[in-house]
Scaffold this active site. Structure first.
Site, PDB file in Angstrom:
ATOM      1  N   ASP A 202      49.746  38.699  44.978  1.00 46.50           N
ATOM      2  CA  ASP A 202      50.484  39.899  45.354  1.00 46.50           C
ATOM      3  C   ASP A 202      50.127  40.354  46.769  1.00 46.50           C
ATOM      4  OD1 ASP A 202      47.992  40.904  44.801  1.00 46.50           O
ATOM      5  OD2 ASP A 202      48.700  42.545  43.521  1.00 46.50           O
TER       6      ASP A 202
ATOM      7  N   GLY B  49      38.647  53.814  46.091  1.00 46.48           N
ATOM      8  CA  GLY B  49      39.123  53.975  44.719  1.00 46.48           C
ATOM      9  C   GLY B  49      38.692  52.824  43.818  1.00 46.48           C
TER      10      GLY B  49
ATOM     11  N   ARG C  30      36.913  57.789  53.836  1.00 50.39           N
ATOM     12  CA  ARG C  30      37.453  58.178  52.519  1.00 50.39           C
ATOM     13  C   ARG C  30      36.660  57.472  51.427  1.00 50.39           C
ATOM     14  NH1 ARG C  30      40.156  53.612  50.927  1.00 50.39           N
ATOM     15  NH2 ARG C  30      40.943  54.537  49.026  1.00 50.39           N
TER      16      ARG C  30
ATOM     17  N   SER D 287      42.706  39.827  40.520  1.00 51.18           N
ATOM     18  CA  SER D 287      43.184  39.665  41.895  1.00 51.18           C
ATOM     19  C   SER D 287      42.223  38.853  42.769  1.00 51.18           C
ATOM     20  CB  SER D 287      43.446  41.051  42.463  1.00 51.18           C
ATOM     21  OG  SER D 287      43.997  40.966  43.743  1.00 51.18           O
TER      22      SER D 287
HETATM   23  P1  NG1 Z   1      40.021  51.117  47.967  1.00 50.02           P
HETATM   24  O1  NG1 Z   1      38.810  50.501  47.364  1.00 50.02           O
HETATM   25  O2  NG1 Z   1      40.441  52.420  47.328  1.00 50.02           O
HETATM   26  O3  NG1 Z   1      39.866  51.208  49.451  1.00 50.02           O
HETATM   27  C1  NG1 Z   1      41.296  48.744  47.970  1.00 50.02           C
HETATM   28  C2  NG1 Z   1      42.120  48.482  49.202  1.00 50.02           C
HETATM   29  C3  NG1 Z   1      43.521  48.996  48.972  1.00 50.02           C
HETATM   30  C4  NG1 Z   1      44.130  48.433  47.701  1.00 50.02           C
HETATM   31  C5  NG1 Z   1      43.179  48.626  46.529  1.00 50.02           C
HETATM   32  C6  NG1 Z   1      43.658  48.003  45.257  1.00 50.02           C
HETATM   33  C7  NG1 Z   1      41.413  48.585  51.528  1.00 50.02           C
HETATM   34  C8  NG1 Z   1      40.803  49.414  52.612  1.00 50.02           C
HETATM   35  N1  NG1 Z   1      41.549  49.186  50.355  1.00 50.02           N
HETATM   36  O4  NG1 Z   1      41.277  50.143  47.726  1.00 50.02           O
HETATM   37  O5  NG1 Z   1      44.303  48.713  50.090  1.00 50.02           O
HETATM   38  O6  NG1 Z   1      44.461  47.078  47.876  1.00 50.02           O
HETATM   39  O7  NG1 Z   1      41.881  48.108  46.847  1.00 50.02           O
HETATM   40  O8  NG1 Z   1      43.357  46.668  45.131  1.00 50.02           O
HETATM   41  O9  NG1 Z   1      41.756  47.420  51.762  1.00 50.02           O
HETATM   42 ZN    ZN Z   2      46.105  40.768  44.199  1.00 48.20          ZN
END
Ligand code: NG1
Ligand code: ZN
Length: 549
Positions: A287, A520, A517, A65
Site C-alpha cells: 500500500d 501514533g 508530534r 505492513s
Molecule cells: P506515526 O507513527 O503516527 O508517525 C506512521 C507514519 C504515517 C503512517 C502511519 C501508519 C511517518 C512520519 N509516520 O505514523 O505516515 O504511515 O505510520 O502506518 O512516516
Molecule cells: Zn503498508
C-alpha cells in the site's frame, strides 16, 4: 441464548495473553505475532458486528505492513473500502483488552444495545478475510474466522493471500454490487491501463530516457508476486520484479518502500548495475510506493522520488486533462471541477511550494490515512499522499457521472477531440487508481503510463522540484501524550512554552521549518526539520530534539 453460549465457548479458546495491552492505532492492532491470536479473534467478532450494523460486507486484513516479519497485525475495512470508522475504535480497544470471556460477553451486550445493532430478520453478517505472506498469517486468519462465526449466522470468506489494497478494493466492490474477485481486480487495472496507453498522444510516444526498463523491489512480500501477475497480463511493460515473496529473502529486511524512503539507500538486490535505471519499491503489503534511481558511484545516496513527487506527477497530469476539458467552450460546468491536493506536515516544503505555484489548492491534515482520505473526498478530484508513498486519487461520484455523460456526448459529436480524450483519460484514471486506499500496484501502473504520456524519464520527473534537505528524529520521552498539537500538527499547544522555543530555534536557519508530534504507532515523539542544507536540517532537528527531551 444460543448466541451467548456460542460466544462463551469460542472465546474460551482464545484467552488473552497475560499482561498484554493492545491498542487500535492509525493502522489497526500491530504486535509480535505470537500474542495476537486473541486480538484477531476479537476483531473477527467486531467485524461481524460492524457488518450487522452497516448491513454491508466488511473486510478483515491480517498484515503488519513494513514491520518485521515476526510481527503481524489486523485491521478492518469499512463498507466503502476505507478504514474502520473512528467512532468504533474505542470499542475495538475495549474488546481486544477484555480480560475474561464473561467480561467480553458483557461488553458486547452493552455495545449491541448502545449502537442498536440489529440481529433478527436482517441480512446476516458477511466478512471478507485476507492476509499477507507472513508465516503467522494462516493461523491468525483462522482465529479471525472463528471470531466472525461466533456471531450467529455470520459468514466469513477466505480471500487468500492478498495485498492490503486488494482486500479493501474487494470490500468496496462487493458493496457496490460490482464483481469483486481478484481476477476482477486485475481485469479492471489492466483494461484501464490499456485505455490510458491507447490515449497517449502519438507524437509523445518516444521516451526521452535512455533506458525504458522499470525494476521493482517487492519488499520480499505479497506485492511482488501480484505485480508479476499484472505484468504477465499486460504484456506491454518492460518490467522486472525483484524481491518477491516467491524469491529468497526475508520480508522487509533491508528491502521495501519504508526502508528505501527512510534510509535513502538502495534495497538488497539493487546496486551499481542498476545505475540510471528507473526503480520502484513497494512495502510489505503493497500500500506504499516510492521510486528511486541508483547513482553510478557505489556509496552515494540514491535519488529518491517519494510520495510527494508521485503526487506532483499525478497533479500535473490531472491538471493538464482538466484544462483540455475546459478549452471546449461548449462544455459547460466543467470549470466547476474542483481539484484538491492533500498532504501532511511531513510533505517536503519544496513540493508544497511547487503545487501552490501551479495554483492548486493544497490542504494539510494530521498524519494518518483516514484524515487525508476524508479531506480528499471533499473534492471532485482529490489527490492525497504521505511522503512515505501512501496515497491515491479520489473522484466524486457526481464528477464521474458528469465525465461519463460528457465523454458519450463528445463521442457522438466531435469524434476524437482533445476534450473527449481528456474525459476518457480521467475516467480511466478513476478506474485504475484504487478508490478505497493507496495501492502500490495501481500506483505503479499510473506512474508508468503518465511518464510515457509525458515522454519523461525518472530524472526529468525528479527535477519537477528539488527536495529541501530534511531530517527526521525520534525522541523517547516519559509520556508522549504530554505533547499536544494543533493546526494539522504544525503547532505545539502543550506543554506551554515549547512552541516558542521551537520557533526561536527554527528562526536561526535559512528556509527552516520544524515541528514535533507524538507518533501514533510508536512510543516516541517525532521531530521533523527542514532547512536549506542537510547540515542545517540536522542541527535544527537535534536542537529541537533537546527541547522535547
Ligand atoms: P506515526 O507513527 O503516527 O508517525 C506512521 C507514519 C504515517 C503512517 C502511519 C501508519 C511517518 C512520519 N509516520 O505514523 O505516515 O504511515 O505510520 O502506518 O512516516
Ligand atoms: Zn503498508
Amino acid at each position: 441464548e444460543e448466541q451467548k453460549s456460542l460466544l462463551l465457548e469460542s472465546s474460551s479458546r482464545f484467552l488473552l495473553s497475560q499482561g498484554v495491552k493492545v491498542s487500535y492505532g492509525t493502522a489497526g492492532f500491530r504486535e509480535d505475532a505470537s500474542i495476537l491470536s486473541s486480538t484477531v479473534y476479537r476483531v473477527g467478532i467486531l467485524a461481524a458486528l460492524r457488518s450487522l450494523k452497516t448491513q454491508s460486507v466488511i473486510g478483515v486484513m491480517i498484515t503488519a505492513s513494513h514491520n518485521k516479519f515476526s510481527d503481524n497485525g489486523v485491521k478492518i475495512a469499512d463498507p466503502n473500502g476505507g478504514m474502520l470508522s473512528q467512532h468504533w475504535e474505542p470499542f475495538a480497544d475495549k474488546l481486544a483488552n477484555a480480560p475474561s470471556p464473561q467480561q467480553l460477553l458483557q461488553l458486547i451486550n452493552e455495545f449491541v444495545e448502545k449502537e442498536r445493532i440489529p440481529f433478527d430478520g436482517v441480512r446476516p453478517a458477511e466478512i471478507l478475510l485476507g492476509r499477507d505472506t507472513r508465516p503467522s498469517g494462516e493461523a491468525l486468519l483462522e482465529a479471525a474466522r472463528q471470531g466472525v462465526t461466533s456471531i450467529v449466522g455470520a459468514v466469513a470468506s477466505d480471500m487468500g493471500i492478498l495485498t492490503t489494497p486488494q482486500l479493501h478494493w474487494m470490500v468496496r466492490a462487493r458493496n457496490k454490487g460490482i464483481k469483486a474477485s481478484e481476477q476482477d481486480y486485475f481485469e479492471q487495472l489492466t483494461s484501464s491501463f490499456r485505455c490510458l496507453m491507447d490515449l497517449i498522444p502519438t507524437e509523445r510516444k518516444v521516451f526521452d530516457g535512455v533506458n525504458d526498463k522499470l525494476v521493482v523491489d517487492g519488499a520480499n512480500g505479497v506485492g511482488g508476486a501480484k505485480l508479476r501477475i499484472l505484468h504477465n497480463l499486460l504484456n506491454v511493460l518492460d518490467m522486472e520484479v525483484r524481491n518477491s515473496s516467491e524469491d529468497e529473502g526475508v520480508l522487509n529486511d533491508g528491502v521495501g518502500a519504508d526502508y528505501v524512503q527512510k534510509e535513502k539507500v538502495a534495497p538488497r538486490g539493487f546496486g551499481s548495475k542498476d545505475a540510471g535505471t528507473r526503480c520502484a519499491s513497494l512495502d510489505g503489503d503493497a500500500d506504499r510506493l516510492v521510486y528511486f534511481s541508483v547513482p553510478p558511484e557505489s556509496n552515494a545516496q540514491i535519488d529518491l522520488v517519494d510520495g510527494d513527487k508521485i503526487l506532483s506527477l499525478f497533479a500535473v497530469f490531472i491538471r493538464e486533462q482538466l484544462s483540455l476539458l475546459n478549452e471546449k467552450e461548449d462544455i459547460k460546468n466543467c470549470g466547476k471541477a474542483r481539484l484538491g491536493i492533500v498532504q501532511t506536515a511531513y510533505a517536503n516544503g519544496a513540493s508544497t511550494n511547487y503545487l501552490k505555484n501551479l495554483d492548486l489548492e493544497v490542504n494539510l491534515t494530521p498524519t494518518g490515512v483516514k484524515y487525508l482520505h476524508e479531506k480528499a473526498a471533499e473534492f471532485d478530484i482529490g489527490i492525497y499522499f504521505e511522503a512515505n508513498g501512501h496515497g491515491t486519487i479520489l473522484f466524486s461520484e457526481s464528477f464521474i457521472e458528469w465525465l461519463e455523460v460528457r465523454s458519450n456526448m463528445l463521442s457522438s459529436g466531435s469524434k476524437g477531440s482533445e476534450a473527449e480524450k481528456a474525459a476518457l483519460r480521467l475516467l480511466a484514471v478513476s478506474k485504475l487508481i484504487n478508490q478505497a486506499v493507496g495501492d502500490a500496484l495501481s500506483g505503479v501502473l499510473l506512474v508508468e503510463v503518465i511518464l510515457k504520456h509525458m515522454g519523461w524519464s525518472i530524472h526529468r520527473w525528479n527535477e519537477l522540484y528539488i527536495d529541501l534537505p530534511s531530517r527526521q528524529l525520534k525522541v523517547k520521552v516519559a509520556d508522549r501524550t504530554s505533547v499536544v498539537t494543533a493546526n494539522a500538527e504544525t503547532v505545539v499547544v502543550s506543554p506551554p512554552g515549547l512552541q516558542e522555543a521551537i520557533n526561536a530555534e527554527t528562526a536561526k536557519y535559512n528556509q527552516g521549518r520544524c515541528f514535533v508530534r507524538p507518533s501514533g504507532t510508536e512510543d516516541v515523539v517525532r521531530v521533523y526539520a527542514e532547512a536549506s542544507t542537510q547540515e542545517a536540517a540536522d542541527t535544527l532537528a537535534n536542537g529541537v530534539a533537546k527541547l522535547v527531551d
